[in-house]
Scaffold this motif. Structure first.
Motif, short mmCIF file in Angstrom:
data_model
loop_
_atom_site.label_atom_id
_atom_site.label_comp_id
_atom_site.label_asym_id
_atom_site.label_seq_id
_atom_site.Cartn_x
_atom_site.Cartn_y
_atom_site.Cartn_z
N VAL A 9 0.85 -1.20 0.00
CA VAL A 9 0.00 0.00 0.00
C VAL A 9 0.88 1.24 0.00
O VAL A 9 1.88 1.31 0.72
N LYS A 10 0.54 2.22 -0.79
CA LYS A 10 1.32 3.46 -0.87
C LYS A 10 0.93 4.39 0.28
O LYS A 10 -0.18 4.91 0.32
N ILE A 11 1.85 4.58 1.22
CA ILE A 11 1.59 5.48 2.35
C ILE A 11 2.52 6.69 2.34
O ILE A 11 2.26 7.67 3.03
N ALA A 12 3.60 6.63 1.55
CA ALA A 12 4.56 7.73 1.49
C ALA A 12 4.06 8.84 0.57
O ALA A 12 3.27 8.61 -0.35
N LYS A 13 4.54 10.04 0.81
CA LYS A 13 4.20 11.18 -0.04
C LYS A 13 5.01 11.17 -1.34
O LYS A 13 4.64 11.84 -2.30
N ILE A 24 -4.39 4.08 -1.11
CA ILE A 24 -5.30 3.67 -0.03
C ILE A 24 -6.72 3.39 -0.52
O ILE A 24 -7.30 2.33 -0.19
N PRO A 25 -7.35 4.28 -1.31
CA PRO A 25 -8.73 3.99 -1.75
C PRO A 25 -8.83 2.70 -2.57
O PRO A 25 -9.77 1.91 -2.37
N GLU A 48 2.40 8.04 8.83
CA GLU A 48 2.21 7.15 7.68
C GLU A 48 2.08 5.70 8.13
O GLU A 48 1.23 4.94 7.62
N PHE A 49 2.90 5.29 9.08
CA PHE A 49 2.76 3.95 9.64
C PHE A 49 1.38 3.75 10.26
O PHE A 49 0.76 2.69 10.12
N LYS A 50 0.90 4.78 10.95
CA LYS A 50 -0.39 4.69 11.64
C LYS A 50 -1.54 4.50 10.64
O LYS A 50 -2.51 3.79 10.92
N VAL A 51 -1.43 5.13 9.47
CA VAL A 51 -2.44 4.97 8.43
C VAL A 51 -2.53 3.51 7.99
O VAL A 51 -3.61 2.93 7.87
N LEU A 52 -1.36 2.90 7.77
CA LEU A 52 -1.35 1.51 7.32
C LEU A 52 -1.82 0.57 8.44
O LEU A 52 -2.53 -0.41 8.18
N GLU A 53 -1.45 0.88 9.66
CA GLU A 53 -1.92 0.07 10.78
C GLU A 53 -3.45 0.12 10.86
O GLU A 53 -4.10 -0.90 11.12
#
Length: 218
Positions: free
Chosen positions: A114-118, A127-128, A166-171
């Protein structure tokens, strides 16, 4: 410290619930053997040809993880032996992995990247799209793939607040689908940020330079 001592130090620092992947890309067989002799059994590579050459030369109880961006035309070369593909990031790749796994009568474990980096240079399903993908019945769409978790790479920055976010988004995405999709693995964190990743729910860290020293790309 030696590679063996680095491995032992990391194993001491990392919780027993977190899996250590030793990132051995560009490193010689001798260095991997030293890590193996220190008790490490899981190694990550980012090029299929290099991983295949090492697989042929090293002990067969090693688990090989493909952590790099995967070209669809190279998939067939790793499918017979790869233990986990971290970097499945697009539908075309899922289809090819499933096709090649079926040909050798295997079910291959895969992480959805999943792409979480800017940064635009980082790969991963947005994410979507990843959310929509996880909502579908992928066991029917890809019967020879077992999606066991998610993988993400944070931005390359000294701003640890941004990295943690960013880690928190993926978690959050992992927690959302963990039970319904039977996800067990959240692969986040490398040598520079693995401790922060663990604090934010990572169950698998990919560590290279902290084990093998600085990487030589020449």
């Amino acid at each position: 410290m030696s590679i063996k001592e680095n491995i032992q130090q990391l194993q001491h620092n990392i919780p027993s619930t977190v899996t250590l992947v030793a990132v051995s890309k560009t490193k010689p067989v001798s260095a991997i053997q030293e890590a193996y002799d220190g008790g490490q059994r899981i190694f990550g590579e980012n090029k299929i040809q290099e991983m295949s050459e090492k697989w042929e030369q090293l002990p067969k109880d090693i688990q090989w993880h493909m952590i790099g961006h995967v070209q669809t035309n190279k998939v067939k070369f790793m499918i017979p032996y790869v233990d986990l593909i971290h970097s499945a990031d697009r539908l075309k790749l899922f289809k090819e992995i499933n096709k090649q796994a079926a040909l050798v009568n295997r079910t291959v474990d895969v992480l959805l990247q999943v792409k979480i980096a800017k940064e635009d240079t980082k790969f991963g399903m947005p994410i979507p799209e990843a959310t929509a993908f996880l909502k579908e019945n992928q066991s029917e769409n890809y019967p020879n793939i077992n999606i066991v978790g998610l993988m993400g790479m944070a931005s390359f920055t000294d701003d640890m607040t941004q990295v943690a976010a960013e880690f928190k988004v993926l978690e959050g995405l992992f927690i959302r689908f963990r039970e319904s999709k039977n996800l067990s693995t959240l692969s986040m964190g490398m040598s520079g940020d693995y401790q922060l990743a663990i604090e934010n729910g990572s169950t698998m860290v990919r560590v290279g330079s902290a084990i093998f020293g600085a990487r030589n790309y020449n």
